[in-house]
Design an enzyme around this catalytic site. Sequence first.
Site, PDB file in Angstrom:
ATOM      1  N   HIS A 196      69.219 -19.763 -22.391  1.00 23.36           N
ATOM      2  CA  HIS A 196      68.274 -20.778 -21.901  1.00 23.36           C
ATOM      3  C   HIS A 196      68.929 -22.156 -21.770  1.00 23.36           C
ATOM      4  O   HIS A 196      68.419 -23.022 -21.059  1.00 23.36           O
ATOM      5  CB  HIS A 196      67.024 -20.838 -22.789  1.00 23.36           C
ATOM      6  CG  HIS A 196      67.210 -21.518 -24.107  1.00 23.36           C
ATOM      7  ND1 HIS A 196      67.391 -20.828 -25.286  1.00 23.36           N
ATOM      8  CD2 HIS A 196      67.223 -22.829 -24.457  1.00 23.36           C
ATOM      9  CE1 HIS A 196      67.509 -21.681 -26.286  1.00 23.36           C
ATOM     10  NE2 HIS A 196      67.409 -22.897 -25.805  1.00 23.36           N
ATOM     11  N   ASP A 236      68.958 -13.788 -25.001  1.00 22.03           N
ATOM     12  CA  ASP A 236      69.202 -15.234 -24.973  1.00 22.03           C
ATOM     13  C   ASP A 236      70.640 -15.578 -25.378  1.00 22.03           C
ATOM     14  O   ASP A 236      70.869 -16.453 -26.213  1.00 22.03           O
ATOM     15  CB  ASP A 236      68.200 -15.964 -25.878  1.00 22.03           C
ATOM     16  CG  ASP A 236      68.092 -17.447 -25.524  1.00 22.03           C
ATOM     17  OD1 ASP A 236      68.577 -17.837 -24.452  1.00 22.03           O
ATOM     18  OD2 ASP A 236      67.556 -18.214 -26.342  1.00 22.03           O
ATOM     19  N   GLY A 305      68.624 -29.342 -28.892  1.00 28.45           N
ATOM     20  CA  GLY A 305      70.065 -29.605 -28.781  1.00 28.45           C
ATOM     21  C   GLY A 305      70.884 -28.713 -29.681  1.00 28.45           C
ATOM     22  O   GLY A 305      72.081 -28.552 -29.481  1.00 28.45           O
ATOM     23  N   ASN A 306      70.242 -28.112 -30.701  1.00 32.53           N
ATOM     24  CA  ASN A 306      70.931 -27.175 -31.587  1.00 32.53           C
ATOM     25  C   ASN A 306      71.111 -25.801 -30.955  1.00 32.53           C
ATOM     26  O   ASN A 306      71.922 -24.992 -31.424  1.00 32.53           O
ATOM     27  CB  ASN A 306      70.164 -26.994 -32.902  1.00 32.53           C
ATOM     28  CG  ASN A 306      70.571 -27.975 -33.970  1.00 32.53           C
ATOM     29  OD1 ASN A 306      69.808 -28.867 -34.336  1.00 32.53           O
ATOM     30  ND2 ASN A 306      71.778 -27.813 -34.491  1.00 32.53           N
ATOM     31  N   SER A 307      70.328 -25.514 -29.925  1.00 31.63           N
ATOM     32  CA  SER A 307      70.344 -24.177 -29.334  1.00 31.63           C
ATOM     33  C   SER A 307      71.752 -23.745 -28.954  1.00 31.63           C
ATOM     34  O   SER A 307      72.477 -24.473 -28.273  1.00 31.63           O
ATOM     35  CB  SER A 307      69.462 -24.147 -28.088  1.00 31.63           C
ATOM     36  OG  SER A 307      68.114 -24.335 -28.426  1.00 31.63           O
ATOM     37  N   GLY A 360      60.965   3.982 -20.052  1.00 30.87           N
ATOM     38  CA  GLY A 360      59.555   3.927 -19.666  1.00 30.87           C
ATOM     39  C   GLY A 360      58.623   4.434 -20.736  1.00 30.87           C
ATOM     40  O   GLY A 360      57.708   5.227 -20.451  1.00 30.87           O
TER      41      GLY A 360
END
Length: 557
Positions: A196, A236, A305-307, A360
């Site tokens: 992200h 992510d 900002g730590n991401s 599925g």
Amino acid sequence: MNKRLGLVFQLAIFFLLILAGCRSTSQDEFVPLDYTEADVIQNEISIITKLLETESVQALWRASLLQRNSFVDHEAIAQVLELCGQKVLQQYHAALDSRKYLEARRLLWSLEAVDYPLDEVIENHHQQLDEKIAATVPGYGVAQDAPHPVADYIRGTVTIWVDLGIQVSRGLGYANRAIGSGFFIDKKGYIITNYHVIQPEVDPEYEGYSRIYIKLSSDPETRIPAKVVGWDPLLDLALLKTEIDAPYVFPLGSSQDLDVGQRIYAIGSPAGLEWTLTSGIVSAKGRRLLAMGPVMQIDAAINSGNSGGPIIDEKGNVEAIVFAGMLEYEGLNFAIPVEYLKSQLPILAAGGLREHGWIGAFGKDNPVNQFSDPPQGLLVQYLMPGGSGQRAGLKKGDVITAVNGIAVTGIDDFHNILKTMVPETIVTLSVFSPATADEVPSSERLLSVYLEKRPKQPGYEIYQRDLISNAFLPIFGMELQSATAKNKKSYTVVSVLPGEIADESGFSVHDPVDIIKIEVPKTKDALYAQLYTKKRKNGYFEVSIGVAAPLDSPFYF
């Protein structure tokens, strides 16, 4: 005569509209193939022959299903299966020659899953392939050694700077940028961060300007260009590359060694304050915030900002990657276990979008207690019509106990195995079918299942393909049955899954339910249903209730 034909035509349209109103979509319902019919066999062979041109592994899988289920000695089936096997085998050798070892492993797994005859040399290639893959993956082989000074850990982290150009507000232009964190995993300049953080650079739906840079602690004034190598929206994660030598490389540890209460440290650039070190403890494990596995909860101070920054232990080993924090709740933050990163690195290093596989299905850990006989595993509670799981012969109520011979104790094990694989791979499922009430004995069998590409929102795919009464089970956790032939919107609850939305909303078996309205937003990430019901737990008082559910969860597989 014309009047009679007109009446017949009107009646036909009327009944078609009634049938359409029973469905959640206008698509046709999947009907399992009857492999005893000659025309069905011939049609399937034609489909397989066409698939072989572009999707050879899927063609091989469908040919194997045809051979297994036809119950006749059909020469044409044997020929098409051999044709598919030879094509995939040729692609395997070509992948080896071009050093595409991940591709070679995918093809080898697929050949073995359908029991295609291989010579002993090829059968023993797995260890060699794993070694060659590991030798080419950044981040593998970095030794864990004695603790370093904190300054080294700071040097090994970077600030990710995503330049988004100019944002215009009230007639004035402002510099627009996003800030995140990252850390070096290889001397050649490979960096890990969150997807992200760098999403604008690779998201095809983003139409603005985007450029990625990093900043080193030794030179905070200089922005160094970086490029995205591979990215995984579901977990992510993203792998970046810069053309510099890393000043410090973090070894990858194992979050399985961490227990609740143990001390950890976070390094990042919260609110743009570069190279901030905070400390805390592991608050909890097993939080289900990602669709492909549980994450770690920590109380170390985390801010915007730590991401993408590392979570390290006292020896400096990376144990997790920061990915989320609830800013309105102090000390409530989350990190991705480093095992997920380690399993994804070979695929991220291969470059491009990392897509995941699924069959599925929907299910949860098989409830095992002292009164139950089935082995522990993954209980299949729903199968999507036309999905590869249903086509392969998987049934509701089956228990998956292994994938490619690796034991499965529940949904997390199943996802962890799939994290090492890519779509368009055939895998072997070990399946246990419990004895049924109509005296069908328990059985164990092996199934070859094709991994399809996991849709962005699996629940929406189910909503499109299945009857709404069936789709309510994986989406809301309750199975419905039509209550009357006259009113196609009236149902009766026949089962409720513990802990799901229907259970938490107070629904019980035998409750009457009328579906008044169904809505799905443009993002297709949630489903809203307006229901009219008389719930037993509410004394059968008439009530109109709205329920909403996300169209993705950790229990789709």
